[in-house]
Structure formats: structure tokens, C-alpha cells
Design a protein around this motif. Structure first.
Motif, short mmCIF file in Angstrom:
data_model
loop_
_atom_site.label_atom_id
_atom_site.label_comp_id
_atom_site.label_asym_id
_atom_site.label_seq_id
_atom_site.Cartn_x
_atom_site.Cartn_y
_atom_site.Cartn_z
N GLY A 110 15.41 -16.24 -7.00
CA GLY A 110 15.45 -15.39 -8.17
C GLY A 110 15.68 -13.92 -7.88
N PHE A 111 15.65 -13.52 -6.59
CA PHE A 111 15.87 -12.11 -6.27
C PHE A 111 17.31 -11.75 -6.62
N GLY A 112 17.48 -10.69 -7.39
CA GLY A 112 18.81 -10.26 -7.77
C GLY A 112 18.85 -8.78 -8.02
N LYS A 113 18.42 -8.38 -9.23
CA LYS A 113 18.40 -6.95 -9.56
C LYS A 113 16.98 -6.40 -9.44
N GLU A 114 16.40 -6.65 -8.29
CA GLU A 114 15.11 -6.07 -7.97
C GLU A 114 15.29 -5.09 -6.81
N LEU A 115 14.25 -4.30 -6.59
CA LEU A 115 14.26 -3.34 -5.49
C LEU A 115 12.97 -3.48 -4.70
N PHE A 116 12.96 -2.90 -3.51
CA PHE A 116 11.75 -2.86 -2.70
C PHE A 116 10.92 -1.63 -3.07
N GLU A 117 9.65 -1.67 -2.67
CA GLU A 117 8.78 -0.51 -2.86
C GLU A 117 9.36 0.69 -2.10
N SER A 118 9.41 1.83 -2.77
CA SER A 118 9.90 3.03 -2.10
C SER A 118 8.93 3.47 -1.01
N ASP A 119 9.46 4.16 0.00
CA ASP A 119 8.65 4.59 1.14
C ASP A 119 9.18 5.94 1.61
N LEU A 120 8.74 7.00 0.96
CA LEU A 120 9.23 8.33 1.29
C LEU A 120 8.78 8.80 2.66
N ASP A 121 7.64 8.32 3.12
CA ASP A 121 7.18 8.73 4.45
C ASP A 121 8.20 8.38 5.53
N ARG A 122 8.89 7.25 5.32
CA ARG A 122 9.84 6.78 6.31
C ARG A 122 11.04 7.72 6.45
N ILE A 123 11.35 8.46 5.40
CA ILE A 123 12.55 9.29 5.41
C ILE A 123 12.23 10.78 5.36
N MET A 124 10.97 11.15 5.59
CA MET A 124 10.57 12.54 5.40
C MET A 124 11.32 13.52 6.30
N GLU A 125 11.60 13.16 7.55
CA GLU A 125 12.29 14.11 8.42
C GLU A 125 13.70 14.39 7.90
N HIS A 126 14.30 13.41 7.23
CA HIS A 126 15.63 13.61 6.66
C HIS A 126 15.56 14.42 5.37
N VAL A 127 14.49 14.17 4.60
CA VAL A 127 14.26 14.99 3.40
C VAL A 127 14.13 16.46 3.78
#
Length: 772
Positions: free
Chosen positions: A340-357
Motif C-alpha cells: 500500500g505504500f505509494g504517496k506517503e513520506l518518511f518522518e522528516s529528520d532535520l538533524d541529519r541535514i543540519m550541516e548542509h542547512v
């Protein structure tokens, strides 16, 4: 509220908005944050036939309704193919398409893959007019920014290739960059690589426009219609079963995105694909962006490893984390995609991308006071080397793939055209062996795929050097019997899973892998190896060669049809080329006639299954009674070359190796130091030499015997870098360099190997009459 404002984001405030979490089904794509109307273009007036029609037979069945599959349906139908059927398990764009950032660019570090980008953009420019469907295409251009001297070198290197293409590309200075993108902090910027015509497009609208075009030209797009079974027939056709019914197809194309592994598993194939979580952030209105008189070009900060573009009056930026921080959805590989997975998303994780932010905020300071309204974290599918798998699959008749698109939006239009042309014309329109699905094989394990996908994602924006080696996941199970002995002495290269020496260290020399756009640390060692082979004698491990054994009632007829050269006499070898119906060079082979009707064929390591697929296809279509075996892993190969090579080998065998007894291009079986070998007097170096084919377990003792025998002659090792320099000096062509599916043999200087008066080869007769 996603996070407390002050601590992690240092001024980049977070406001409430349509932030998307896993488990929350969305009926529309990210256009919820883009101001699109609730009635989506092309969806409000879909014909009832899209839901009610059914066909029992089809020329082509495409599995998957993302932008790739729909593009192929559009191109096949537009080109005139009748009975094109696309089957989608849920709804069009479900999967990776709907949440894509939609970037489009003419740029690619390769050469031919730029043609895919070019065809995509040229299609997108006219698609709205052709179909009447809005596609939301913006073309403000794009700038790749260089903040280090080595990145400037990379841009200059790329500019040497731009003459191959029909599109513009320029290096621009800081003043021009600031004029085009006035919101930048210019402190570190040295230069930019500018591509006019680049931009972005709405993925959902694009796919719906392609779907409208496909229906217009007669294709049937059926959904929901999940494929439940694929059954091959003896005649090469397929029974495709769904809950709606069964279709008999002349060919099937797997374009199922992150479900492609499940589709492949239905017929016993394990496609090396892995879903990766990719995040991008969308901001609310930024006054400085709103005040601009024209749209900002798409920005790619390569050292910061992110892309950034204007999204209405705000900004959208997406980072590529390091391989240590990025997240692979490996449970989908071990346990399958959740039902049934289709138009779903994963939980966001801003900590993972903070150095790029933080890097983005430093480069574009207005981000520091921007509000986030969406964090999109969705799955994209990677192959081990980040490039998609496109084309027919070896070992399975009439099964094609179009999977592994980490950048599906920019590839969709061109890949659909490329595959359509190949399917309809019987050969690829141009060479794209780097996308060949047959570059992977049984050695490509799940562990290797994950390690390489991590590396490829993390290396998304690293400097791309010539002769680049990537080390994750290595070595695989494909190592020669000499690997343990040679690995401490050399820098290894990677060829279709194999480890093969590139160059050997000398005492006191730098032993590290140090690529460069200038002279590297391997310059002097390779020069020494070159002199070794031209003045004395050298040994090289050639085990990665692709090797095929062909025998049977029709083996001579098959090979005479396949190759442009004549068939060598028993006991002899020649260089032969397989040509496409248009007379392009599909492959170069060394053909040895070992006994009446029994042949050993040798090809390059990177062409192993690419060439085998073509041979098998011709044999099947022609009804030839032959046995074709891939014996690549069953034979080790040592090359011995140089003016003293005969003297060294003669000490180890009773076989007469003299000029009169063992002629150039002759093949014999005998023993060297008591070890059975098949020896071919041939050398890609242009010097006197032999290739010795033997059992893999004999590689180490054979190598040791040869090295001991050659001490008086000053024998030593050499690698592929020296081999390439030697063959270039002798004007020996290499498939993939001086010849490929873009060239005919006369353009490549191969007229000596082409016999235009052959009776068997129909393709040669046609080509000789109507040259391309």
C-alpha cells in the motif's frame, strides 16, 4: 512545530504548515505547497476508457506509472506502435515521481548521457502545446558554484567536453554570478558553471501531460492494475497477470521504481536497487525573493552539497548528506516495500541535514530568517553507481528494464525516447553502455549494493576526476587467483566486479590513490612500466576479460553472421567486430577457433554481459543450434609481453615458441611449468607476447613460475594504465573509446577487419549498400 526554534537552526525559524510525515496519505503531491488548484491538469477529464478498457494482447506492456513508464508509453505510441499497455499498481505518479523536486539540467559529467537530458528538456518545452496540459516548466538557467581551486579545474575539464553537445555551457566569474543571483554571499565564490535553459518542472503535471499524450496516440494506461505474475512462454512472449485479467505481451518493460525489485523477483532476478531517503525543505515567502524582478537560476553549491531554487516567492533546497549520515531504506530490500505504500513520506529528520542547512544559510543569508512550511522526505531508488539501468536484460528474452532513476525527472523524457527508438529499430540510437543493466551480475550482492548506494549518494557533489576509483564495497567475490599476491604492490582498478592492477608502486613512491586534473602520483610508475614492456618483459593480470565458449552444429554459421571478419582457421585467432543492423560497432571480440566448430570468444571486462546478450539474441532469433556458455569466472588469464617474453616462457615449456613454430595470432594448448594453458600469441601492447588462459586455481603458481623464470631478463609487473598507453602508441583501437555504437568501423579505422563481400552477414550487405 517540528523542532524548537532556537537550538538547532540558529535563526532559521520553523512555522506550522503542511509538514509531511510518514503514514499520512496525501491525495496530491508537493504541489499542496505550490499553490496548484484542487483540480489537477489532465485529471478532471480522463476518458472512461482508461478505467474500463482491457486488452488480451499487447506489443509492449510497461509495468509502472511513474514519469519513466508513462514517458515510454508516450514515445512508443507516438512513434506508431500499436497495442502499448501501461499497468500501474495504484495511481499515476505514486512512488518517487510525485514528491520529486523536479530539477532539469542539460549538464552531466559524461558525454552521451547529456543527450538524454537534452531530449528531455526539448520535449518538456513543447509538451504543453502538444497535449494541452500545463506542465509548470521554468527555465531560469542554473549555476554550479566553485569555492575551491580544484573545483575550478573540474569546470575547465568539463568545458573541454562541451563541444560534443548542442547546448550552451559557460564558465562565468563572480561578478556575473552576483548579477544573476543577487542573494548570494560572494566571499568564497571563485567561478560558476552556467547552463542556460536549465530549470525545474512540476513532476505531477509533467507525468499527467505525458499520460494525456500517450492516450492521444493510442496507448492504454490501466490503473489500479498491480502485476501479480510474469510467465515467459517458449516463443519469447510473456503472460502478464493482474487482478483485472491476463495480457500476452511480446515484451515487458519493468519501470516500477522502488517496486522494481519485486517485479524482477517474479522471474528470479535480483535487481541491485535500494531506496534512499532524500529530504528537501520548502520555505514560506521571503521578502527579498518576492522583490526580485526575475526568477533566480537554480543554484548548486557543490562544496555545501545541496541544490537550491526559487519556489514561488520562497526557496526550496535539498542536501545530499555524507554516506555516514544518509539513510538507506534497507528493510525494503530484505522485506519488500510495505503493502500500500505509494504517496506517503518518511518522518522528516532535520538533524541529519543540519550541516548542509548551515552551509546554505551562509551562502544565501536570507535563509536565516525564513520559515519552513514543508520538509519532504521521500524514497528515491539508487543503483550501486547512481546511474539507472536501461535496456534489455541478459538471460531473459524480451524483458527490458528502466529502473534505478535517482534523477527520474530529467531522465524521463530522454530515456523514454531512447528506449522507444531501441525497441522499434532493434538497436540503441547511440551508445549508453554506462546505463546497461547487464553491467551488474551475480557478484552484485545486497551488501555491495547498499555500500555503493551509500557511497554514491554521499559522493553526489564531490569532484569528478578522470580515472576515478570508488572504493566502497570492494573487493567483491570476483578476484583473480593473484589478488592476494598483487594487492599490496599496486593500486587496483574496478572492472565489472573484478579487481585489476592499474599501476604498481616503486620503492619510495607515494602509494596512495591521488587523482588529479594535473600530473598525478602514478605518472612516473606508469612510465617505468611502459619502458619495462618495451625494453624487457612484463606480466599483467588479464583475468577480468569476458570469456565465452561457443560450439554446436551451427556455431560457424552463427559467428559468420555475427562478426564482420572471416572465421579464423582451426588453431588460429583473429580480431572481429559485431556490427548492428545500421553498421555500428556493437562489440570487439578476439575469436579463437580451438577445434572444428568450437570457439573461445574474448571481450573486455566491462562488455561481458553486454556482448553475451547480443550473441544470445541473434542465436535465438536465427534459430541456430549452438551451445553458448559464459566461462568468464572459469578461466584466469596472464599476459606476458615484451621483447624477452619468448625467452622467459621457453624456459618453462617443451613447446616450440619460435617465430616459425608459433606464429602471430596462433592458438595452442600445452603446459607451462607443468600447468595446462591455452596460449594465444597476441598482445594488446603491440610488443611480442602471449595470453595464457588457465584454471583460476593455477594463477598463483603459474605467475610465480614465470616471475622466477624471468629474473635474468629483468621481468616485472605492469598494469592497465601502462597497457592503455602502449596500445595507444600502437594505434590499437579500444571499444568504448575509439569505437562504439556511435561509430561505424570505417570511421574507427577498422577496415582491415571488415569483409564487405561476406555471404552470410545480411547486416553487412545492407550497410555496404546504404552506409550511415
Amino acid at each position: 512545530m517540528l523542532r524548537a526554534v532556537a537550538r538547532p537552526l540558529r535563526g532559521l525559524a520553523l512555522s506550522r504548515g503542511p509538514v509531511l510525515f510518514s503514514g499520512r496519505r496525501l491525495s496530491r503531491g508537493p504541489a499542496q505547497t505550490r499553490g496548484f488548484p484542487s483540480a489537477w491538469p489532465g485529471e478532471e477529464n480522463l476518458p472512461l476508457s482508461a478505467e474500463t478498457q482491457w486488452k488480451d494482447r499487447a506489443e509492449t506492456v510497461i509495468i509502472g506509472g511513474g514519469c519513466i513508464g508513462v514517458s515510454l508509453a508516450y514515445h512508443l505510441a507516438k512513434a506508431g506502435m500499436r497495442d502499448v499497455v501501461l499497468l500501474e499498481k495504484s495511481e499515476l505518479t505514486a512512488g518517487s515521481t510525485w514528491h520529486a523536486a523536479g530539477l532539469t539540467t542539460y549538464f552531466h559529467p559524461g558525454i552521451n548521457l547529456k543527450k538524454i537530458h537534452y531530449d528531455s528538456i526539448k520535449l518538456y518545452e513543447k509538451l504543453e502545446e502538444e497535449t494541452g496540459q500545463v506542465v509548470g516548466f521554468h527555465q531560469p538557467g542554473s549555476i554550479r558554484i566553485a569555492t575551491t581551486p580544484v573545483r575550478v579545474d573540474e569546470f575547465k575539464y568539463q568545458m573541454t567536453r562541451t563541444g560534443w553537445q548542442a547546448t550552451e555551457q559557460y564558465i562565468i566569474g563572480p561578478e556575473k554570478i552576483q548579477e544573476m543571483f543577487p542573494l548570494l554571499n560572494m566571499d568564497k565564490i571563485l567561478a560558476g558553471l552556467y547552463n542556460p535553459g536549465d530549470g525545474h518542472i512540476d513532476p505531477y503535471s509533467l507525468t499527467m501531460a505525458l499520460a494525456a499524450g500517450a492516450r492521444k496516440y493510442g496507448a492504454l494506461l490501466k490503473y489500479p492494475a498491480p502485476v501479480t505474475s510474469l510467465k515467459p512462454r517458449l516463443d519469447g512472449t510473456w503472460d502478464v497477470e493482474t487482478p483485472q485479467g491476463s495480457i500476452t505481451a511480446n515484451r515487458i518493460v519493468n519501470a516500477a521504481g522502488f517496486w522494481a525489485r519485486e517485479v524482477g523477483a517474479m522471474i528470479g532476478l535480483e535487481h541491485p536497487l535500494i531506496p534512499v531517503q532524500h529530504q528537501y525543505v520548502v520555505t514560506s515567502t521571503i521578502p527579498e525573493v518576492q522583490a526580485l524582478k526575475q526568477e533566480l537560476p537554480v543554484l548548486r553549491d557543490l562544496e555545501g552539497s545541496y541544490y537550491l531554487r526559487q519556489e514561488r516567492d520562497g526557496l526550496l533546497f535539498g542536501p545530499y548528506e555524507s554516506q555516514e549520515k544518509m539513510k538507506v531504506q534497507d528493510t525494503w530490500v530484505t522485506s519488500g516495500v510495505p503493502p500500500g505504500f505509494g504517496k506517503e513520506l518518511f518522518e522528516s529528520d532535520l538533524d541529519r541535514i543540519m550541516e548542509h542547512v548551515e552551509a546554505a544559510m551562509e551562502m544565501v543569508p536570507v535563509l536565516k530568517k525564513a520559515d519552513i512550511i514543508s520538509v519532504v522526505n521521500g524514497p528515491i531508488t539508487y543503483t550501486p553507481d547512481i546511474l539507472p539501468m536501461v535496456g534489455p536484460h541478459q538471460g531473459v528474452r524480451n524483458y527490458w528494464v528502466a529502473v534505478g532513476f535517482g534523477y527520474g525527472i530529467i531522465h524521463a523524457g530522454g530515456a523514454g525516447k531512447y528506449l522507444s527508438d531501441w525497441i522499434l529499430q532493434g538497436e540503441p540510437p547511440f551508445d549508453l553502455i554506462e546505463l546497461d543493466p547487464n553491467r551488474y551480475a551475480k557478484w552484485t550482492t545486497a551488501q555491495y549494493t547498499e555500500a555503493k548506494a551509500r557511497e554514491s549518494y554521499g559522493f553526489n557533489n564531490i569532484v569528478g576526476y578522470p580515472k576515478e576509483e570508488r572504493l566502497a564495497g570492494r573487493p567483491t567475490q570476483r578476484v583473480s587467483g593473484l589478488y592476494q599476491a598483487l594487492a599490496p604492490k599496486c593500486s587496483m582498478g574496478f572492472h565489472a566486479g573484478w579487481e585489476q592492477p592499474n599501476w604498481f608502486y616503486r620503492p619510495g613512491q607515494d602509494t596512495q590513490y591521488r587523482p588529479s586534473f594535473r600530473r598525478t602520483n602514478w605518472f612516473e610508475p606508469v612510465g617505468s612500466e611502459y619502458k619495462q614492456v618495451t625494453q624487457k618483459v612484463g606480466v599483467i593480470d588479464l583475468t577480468p576479460f569476458g570469456k565465452f565458449h561457443i560450439k554446436g552444429q551451427h556455431s560457424v554459421r552463427l559467428l559468420d553472421h555475427l562478426v564482420a571478419n572471416v572465421i579464423p582457421k582451426v588453431g588460429f585467432t583473429n580480431i572481429s567486430h559485431m556490427l548492428t543492423p545500421r553498421g555500428r560497432v556493437y562489440a570487439e571480440l578476439t575469436v579463437s577457433h580451438q577445434s572444428p566448430g568450437e570457439f573461445l570468444l574474448i571481450t573486455g571486462s566491462g562488455s561481458e554481459l553486454h556482448d553475451l546478450r547480443w550473441i544470445e539474441e541473434v542465436a535465438n532469433k536465427g534459430g541456430y543450434d549452438v551451445e553458448i556458455r559464459n566461462i568468464t569466472d572459469e578461466l584466469g588469464v596472464l599476459g606476458v609481453a615484451g621483447p624477452h617474453s619468448r625467452r622467459v616462457l621457453q624456459k618453462l615449456t617443451s613447446e616450440d615458441l619460435s617465430e616459425s613454430a608459433f606464429k602471430f595470432l596462433q592458438s595452442k594448448s600445452f603446459k607451462v611449468s607443468g600447468i595446462p594453458v591455452t596460449a594465444i600469441r597476441i598482445s594488446y601492447t603491440g610488443e611480442l607476447g602471449w595470453e595464457l588462459y588457465h584454471r583460476p586455481e593455477d594463477s598463483a603458481p603459474l605467475y610465480e613460475a614465470i616471475m622466477n623464470s624471468g629474473q635474468q631478463e629483468g621481468i616485472d609487473n605492469f598494469g592497465t594504465y601502462a597497457l592503455n598507453a602502449l596500445r595507444l602508441e600502437k594505434a590499437f583501437r579500444a571499444w568504448g573509446a575509439e569505437m562504439n555504437c556511435d561509430t561505424n568501423p570505417l570511421e574507427a579505422g577498422l577496415e582491415y577487419f571488415v569483409k564487405l563481400n561476406k555471404e552470410e552477414s545480411g547486416c553487412l550487405r545492407r550497410w555496404a549498400i546504404r552506409p550511415n
